[in-house]
Design an enzyme around this catalytic site. Structure first.
Site, PDB file in Angstrom:
ATOM      1  N   GLU A 267      47.255  48.798  43.286  1.00 45.87           N
ATOM      2  CA  GLU A 267      47.065  47.542  42.535  1.00 45.87           C
ATOM      3  C   GLU A 267      46.913  47.800  41.038  1.00 45.87           C
ATOM      4  O   GLU A 267      46.066  48.591  40.618  1.00 45.87           O
ATOM      5  CB  GLU A 267      45.809  46.828  43.076  1.00 45.87           C
ATOM      6  CG  GLU A 267      45.588  45.462  42.471  1.00 45.87           C
ATOM      7  CD  GLU A 267      44.404  44.715  43.097  1.00 45.87           C
ATOM      8  OE1 GLU A 267      44.052  44.984  44.275  1.00 45.87           O
ATOM      9  OE2 GLU A 267      43.828  43.866  42.405  1.00 45.87           O
TER      10      GLU A 267
ATOM     11  N   LYS B 145      35.373  42.829  47.892  1.00 47.10           N
ATOM     12  CA  LYS B 145      36.737  43.383  47.880  1.00 47.10           C
ATOM     13  C   LYS B 145      36.994  44.054  46.529  1.00 47.10           C
ATOM     14  O   LYS B 145      37.593  45.120  46.432  1.00 47.10           O
ATOM     15  CB  LYS B 145      37.755  42.275  48.156  1.00 47.10           C
ATOM     16  CG  LYS B 145      39.170  42.759  48.381  1.00 47.10           C
ATOM     17  CD  LYS B 145      39.998  42.951  47.126  1.00 47.10           C
ATOM     18  CE  LYS B 145      41.410  43.385  47.416  1.00 47.10           C
ATOM     19  NZ  LYS B 145      42.200  43.672  46.209  1.00 47.10           N
TER      20      LYS B 145
ATOM     21  N   ASP C 141      38.082  58.853  54.500  1.00 43.73           N
ATOM     22  CA  ASP C 141      38.509  57.813  55.431  1.00 43.73           C
ATOM     23  C   ASP C 141      38.085  56.452  54.878  1.00 43.73           C
ATOM     24  O   ASP C 141      36.903  56.109  54.887  1.00 43.73           O
ATOM     25  CB  ASP C 141      37.815  58.115  56.777  1.00 43.73           C
ATOM     26  CG  ASP C 141      38.083  57.082  57.847  1.00 43.73           C
ATOM     27  OD1 ASP C 141      38.573  55.987  57.526  1.00 43.73           O
ATOM     28  OD2 ASP C 141      37.782  57.380  59.014  1.00 43.73           O
TER      29      ASP C 141
ATOM     30  N   HIS D 277      46.058  41.253  34.372  1.00 44.42           N
ATOM     31  CA  HIS D 277      47.083  41.617  35.350  1.00 44.42           C
ATOM     32  C   HIS D 277      48.489  41.456  34.782  1.00 44.42           C
ATOM     33  O   HIS D 277      49.418  42.095  35.207  1.00 44.42           O
ATOM     34  CB  HIS D 277      46.992  40.685  36.578  1.00 44.42           C
ATOM     35  CG  HIS D 277      46.056  41.174  37.631  1.00 44.42           C
ATOM     36  ND1 HIS D 277      46.307  42.302  38.362  1.00 44.42           N
ATOM     37  CD2 HIS D 277      44.883  40.685  38.088  1.00 44.42           C
ATOM     38  CE1 HIS D 277      45.316  42.476  39.217  1.00 44.42           C
ATOM     39  NE2 HIS D 277      44.434  41.523  39.071  1.00 44.42           N
TER      40      HIS D 277
HETATM   41  C1  MEV Z   1      41.266  41.515  43.124  1.00 42.31           C
HETATM   42  O1  MEV Z   1      41.842  42.649  43.726  1.00 42.31           O
HETATM   43  C2  MEV Z   1      39.760  41.635  43.123  1.00 42.31           C
HETATM   44  C3  MEV Z   1      39.003  40.424  42.569  1.00 42.31           C
HETATM   45  O2  MEV Z   1      39.386  39.248  43.258  1.00 42.31           O
HETATM   46  C4  MEV Z   1      37.531  40.698  42.753  1.00 42.31           C
HETATM   47  C5  MEV Z   1      36.636  39.533  42.441  1.00 42.31           C
HETATM   48  O3  MEV Z   1      37.071  38.381  42.538  1.00 42.31           O
HETATM   49  O4  MEV Z   1      35.466  39.798  42.109  1.00 42.31           O
HETATM   50  C6  MEV Z   1      39.321  40.199  41.109  1.00 42.31           C
END
Ligand code: MEV
Length: 421
Positions: free
Chosen positions: A84, A262, A278, A376
């Site tokens: 990413e 995430k 892992d 991004h």
């Molecule tokens: C994207 O890979 C991760 C985010 O969505 C994390 C977040 O929202 O805190 C930007």
């Protein structure tokens, strides 16, 4: 961690050609020409064939270096393997802000893993539990006889914990074997021990064993990291307040907490992959830990210090190893561990917690200010330009024009390519 005088704050690193970047890493981490060859060469097909079944090829991902990290007073360059865009830049940016107040400080527990033994069909649960407790020393001895090397290193089975669980029609004893796995991830050691204990447990309790396996909820193997993020560098106290408001949602709402965590795992998994560990194990442990109090919540916590700076903390299970497993045979994982200069799994878990906090700070900071799309966009635009057929020399220009216009789309990329040819 050993202290060194080198700085991980290397300005303009991202603008350098790849070979210059490699030179800098080589000097920073005192790597040999042989190390560099293992970075550049694709991994051997025969090695790949020993790692999993039915191999037909290998799959490459980029290795990027997160800059600016200071962890427990030591400057570190962090290799990250991830598909990413923006993850490496975001971690580096967060680490740059954190280093103003000394970087990340960490705390870790001993590397204790849990092996579960599920005992069913016991008539007298109380007496079976008593018998297990009475024979604890012998049980631990049998477990330790499975791994003399680990015991010689100061690790091994240390304790037993007994839980009684029940469904509507069944009661069971779940015995936890607590094993200090030292510098290993520990799954093999623990699984061997719990399997060896099964017959003894059956004999002692008069029941029968079903599951005997490691738990990925490694809540006795915790890493914590903390950092202060400078309020002025963040844009003032109102930005800190905006950050805290954004964070609050993750603390009360599982829908947001999942995305928030995430973002943490974006950084953590990238280091896990770089070091050949892992990532499913870490993911399972992290998310189960995030729900440990009955509601899934954030793995990080934020507050303000008395000067109005943002203070961030992370706490999660980090079951990683630096010996055994893929990380010991995969040449690029070995290379990445050399960049980190780590000698113990404990050091790796400190790094992982720090990167998780940095990644989370960067995401929430962006979300509570400009949003994440801005960051991004430039790499995304380059990908679109490439997909639209731009040549190596055209990619930068096409991407730049699309970002400027705020139209990052395939059809626009094609139009720009036609117009500049
Ligand atoms: C994207 O890979 C991760 C985010 O969505 C994390 C977040 O929202 O805190 C930007």
């Amino acid at each position: 961690m050993e202290s060194n005088q080198k700085s991980s704050k290397i300005s303009g690193f991202y603008k350098l050609p790849i070979n210059q970047r490699i030179k800098i890493i080589k000097n920073f981490s005192e790597l040999t020409d042989e190390d560099i060859s293992s970075l550049i060469a694709p991994i051997d097909m025969e090695l790949a064939d020993t790692m999993i079944e039915n191999v037909i090829g290998t799959f490459e991902l980029p290795i990027g270096i997160a800059m600016n990290f200071v962890i427990n007073g030591t400057d570190m360059l962090i290799p990250m393997v991830v598909e990413e865009s923006s993850v490496v830049a975001a971690a580096s940016n967060a680490a740059k802000i954190a280093r103003i107040h000394g970087g990340f400080t960490t705390e870790i527990t001993d590397p204790l893993m849990i092996g579960q033994i599920q005992i069913l069909g016991v008539d007298d649960i109380a007496s079976a539990v008593q018998k297990i407790n009475d024979k604890k020393a012998e049980i631990l001895q049998v477990a330790n006889a499975q791994d003399q090397v680990l015991v010689n290193l100061g690790g091994g089975a240390k304790d037993l914990e007994i839980r009684i669980l029940e469904t509507s029609d069944q009661k069971m004893i779940v015995t936890h074997l607590i094993v200090d796995v030292r510098d290993a991830m520990g799954a093999n050691a623990v699984n061997t021990m719990v399997e060896a204990l099964a017959p003894i447990m059956e004999e002692l309790t008069g029941g029968y064993i079903r599951l005997k396996i490691l738990s990925n909820l490694a809540d006795k193997r915790i890493a914590k990291a903390k950092a202060v993020f400078d309020k002025v560098r963040m844009g003032g106290e109102q930005v800190v307040d905006a950050f805290l408001e954004s964070y609050t949602l993750a603390s009360i709402d599982p829908y947001r907490a999942a995305t928030h965590n995430k973002g943490i795992m974006n950084g953590i998994d990238a280091v896990i992959c770089a070091t050949g560990n892992d990532f499913r194990d870490i993911e399972a442990g992290a998310h189960a830990y995030a729900a440990r109090n009955g509601q899934y919540t954030s793995l990080t916590r934020y507050d303000k210090d008395d000067k109005g700076n943002l203070v961030g903390e992370i706490e999660l299970p980090v079951a990683v190893g630096i010996v055994g497993g893929a990380g010991s045979i995969h040449p690029k994982a070995k290379f990445c561990k050399k960049i980190l200069g780590i000698k113990t799994a404990a050091q790796l878990s400190e790094i992982i917690a720090s990167v998780g906090l940095a990644q989370n700070f960067a995401a929430v900071f962006a979300l509570s200010t400009v949003g994440i799309q801005k960051g991004h966009m430039s790499l995304h635009a380059k990908n679109i330009a490439m997909m639209a057929g731009a040549t190596k020399d055209e990619i930068e220009k096409v991407a730049e024009m699309m970002v400027k216009e705020g139209k990052v789309k395939m059809d626009r990329a094609k139009e720009i390519i036609d117009s500049i040819r």
